[in-house]
Write a protein that holds these residues in place. Structure first.
Motif, mmCIF file in Angstrom:
data_model
loop_
_atom_site.group_PDB
_atom_site.id
_atom_site.type_symbol
_atom_site.label_atom_id
_atom_site.label_comp_id
_atom_site.label_asym_id
_atom_site.label_seq_id
_atom_site.Cartn_x
_atom_site.Cartn_y
_atom_site.Cartn_z
ATOM 1 N N LEU A 60 -3.699 3.609 5.762
ATOM 2 C CA LEU A 60 -2.970 3.621 4.492
ATOM 3 C C LEU A 60 -1.474 3.750 4.755
ATOM 4 O O LEU A 60 -0.663 3.050 4.146
ATOM 5 N N ARG A 61 -1.100 4.614 5.671
ATOM 6 C CA ARG A 61 0.311 4.793 6.017
ATOM 7 C C ARG A 61 0.908 3.488 6.529
ATOM 8 O O ARG A 61 2.013 3.106 6.152
ATOM 9 N N GLU A 62 0.174 2.785 7.381
ATOM 10 C CA GLU A 62 0.668 1.507 7.920
ATOM 11 C C GLU A 62 0.820 0.470 6.805
ATOM 12 O O GLU A 62 1.785 -0.298 6.797
ATOM 13 N N ALA A 63 -0.114 0.435 5.881
ATOM 14 C CA ALA A 63 -0.021 -0.504 4.758
ATOM 15 C C ALA A 63 1.184 -0.178 3.882
ATOM 16 O O ALA A 63 1.925 -1.082 3.460
ATOM 17 N N LEU A 64 1.398 1.111 3.600
ATOM 18 C CA LEU A 64 2.560 1.515 2.806
ATOM 19 C C LEU A 64 3.860 1.171 3.531
ATOM 20 O O LEU A 64 4.835 0.746 2.900
ATOM 21 N N ASP A 65 3.885 1.337 4.845
ATOM 22 C CA ASP A 65 5.062 0.956 5.622
ATOM 23 C C ASP A 65 5.308 -0.547 5.533
ATOM 24 O O ASP A 65 6.446 -0.999 5.437
ATOM 25 N N ALA A 66 4.239 -1.324 5.555
ATOM 26 C CA ALA A 66 4.367 -2.790 5.539
ATOM 27 C C ALA A 66 4.939 -3.304 4.222
ATOM 28 O O ALA A 66 5.632 -4.322 4.211
ATOM 29 N N VAL A 67 4.637 -2.637 3.115
ATOM 30 C CA VAL A 67 5.137 -3.107 1.815
ATOM 31 C C VAL A 67 6.457 -2.444 1.437
ATOM 32 O O VAL A 67 6.972 -2.662 0.347
ATOM 33 N N ARG A 68 7.011 -1.652 2.335
ATOM 34 C CA ARG A 68 8.310 -1.020 2.079
ATOM 35 C C ARG A 68 9.401 -2.031 2.413
ATOM 36 O O ARG A 68 9.968 -2.033 3.503
ATOM 37 N N THR A 69 9.669 -2.904 1.464
ATOM 38 C CA THR A 69 10.688 -3.938 1.620
ATOM 39 C C THR A 69 11.617 -3.881 0.410
ATOM 40 O O THR A 69 11.239 -3.356 -0.645
ATOM 41 N N PRO A 70 12.815 -4.435 0.526
ATOM 42 C CA PRO A 70 13.742 -4.420 -0.616
ATOM 43 C C PRO A 70 13.219 -5.177 -1.840
ATOM 44 O O PRO A 70 13.602 -4.871 -2.959
ATOM 45 N N GLN A 71 12.321 -6.149 -1.627
ATOM 46 C CA GLN A 71 11.813 -6.939 -2.743
ATOM 47 C C GLN A 71 10.776 -6.183 -3.579
ATOM 48 O O GLN A 71 10.615 -6.452 -4.762
ATOM 49 N N ILE A 72 10.060 -5.257 -2.979
ATOM 50 C CA ILE A 72 8.973 -4.559 -3.662
ATOM 51 C C ILE A 72 9.515 -3.332 -4.387
ATOM 52 O O ILE A 72 10.093 -2.441 -3.770
ATOM 53 N N GLU A 73 9.323 -3.300 -5.706
ATOM 54 C CA GLU A 73 9.760 -2.177 -6.533
ATOM 55 C C GLU A 73 8.601 -1.292 -6.961
ATOM 56 O O GLU A 73 8.796 -0.112 -7.250
ATOM 57 N N LEU A 74 7.394 -1.858 -7.031
ATOM 58 C CA LEU A 74 6.224 -1.133 -7.520
ATOM 59 C C LEU A 74 5.061 -1.389 -6.574
ATOM 60 O O LEU A 74 4.777 -2.533 -6.209
ATOM 61 N N VAL A 75 4.373 -0.296 -6.193
ATOM 62 C CA VAL A 75 3.180 -0.403 -5.357
ATOM 63 C C VAL A 75 2.016 0.175 -6.155
ATOM 64 O O VAL A 75 2.041 1.343 -6.548
#
Length: 134
Positions: A60-75
């Protein structure tokens, strides 16, 4: 930049493709986090399934790290497939509040996960849009 985290050999996360989309799975254990498109370029949807404890929550931590990009505002974190979670899951979900994006938990959840959220008061500290029916 994503900080390096020490891993033991048995806690490594493996990146897979499931239905053509990225998915993270621990080397051992029954947990899976799948990324899926929700049709909005600023939103990431992560589908969690299986059992999440200290040995499996690194995926889960790795997935959250992967979507931590400037384009993503909501997870969006869909917990409907989570059969079991312990304090390690709660810790990871509460740590998500420190990330730059907004994180929202979705359900329905199992009775065990609902109880976990209630006992730890996580239900009242995180953005949660859950259908309580198991």
């Amino acid at each position: 930049m994503i900080p390096d985290r020490p891993h033991d050999d048995w806690t490594h996360t493996r990146l897979h493709l499931v239905d053509g989309a990225p998915a993270w799975r621990p080397t051992r254990g029954d947990a899976l986090v799948r990324y899926t498109s929700c049709g909005r370029p600023t939103t990431a949807l992560l589908l969690l399934s299986g059992d999440f404890d200290a040995d499996t929550v690194p995926c889960l931590r790795e997935a959250l790290d992967a979507v931590r990009t400037p384009q993503i505002e909501l997870v969006l974190l869909d917990l409907a497939g989570v059969r079991f979670g312990d304090s390690a899951l709660v810790h990871e979900l509460t740590d998500a509040r420190c990330r730059p994006q907004r994180h929202v938990l979705m359900g329905p959840v199992t009775r065990q996960v609902a109880l976990l959220l209630d006992v730890t008061d996580t239900r009242y500290t995180l953005d949660i849009a859950l259908d309580d029916a198991p």
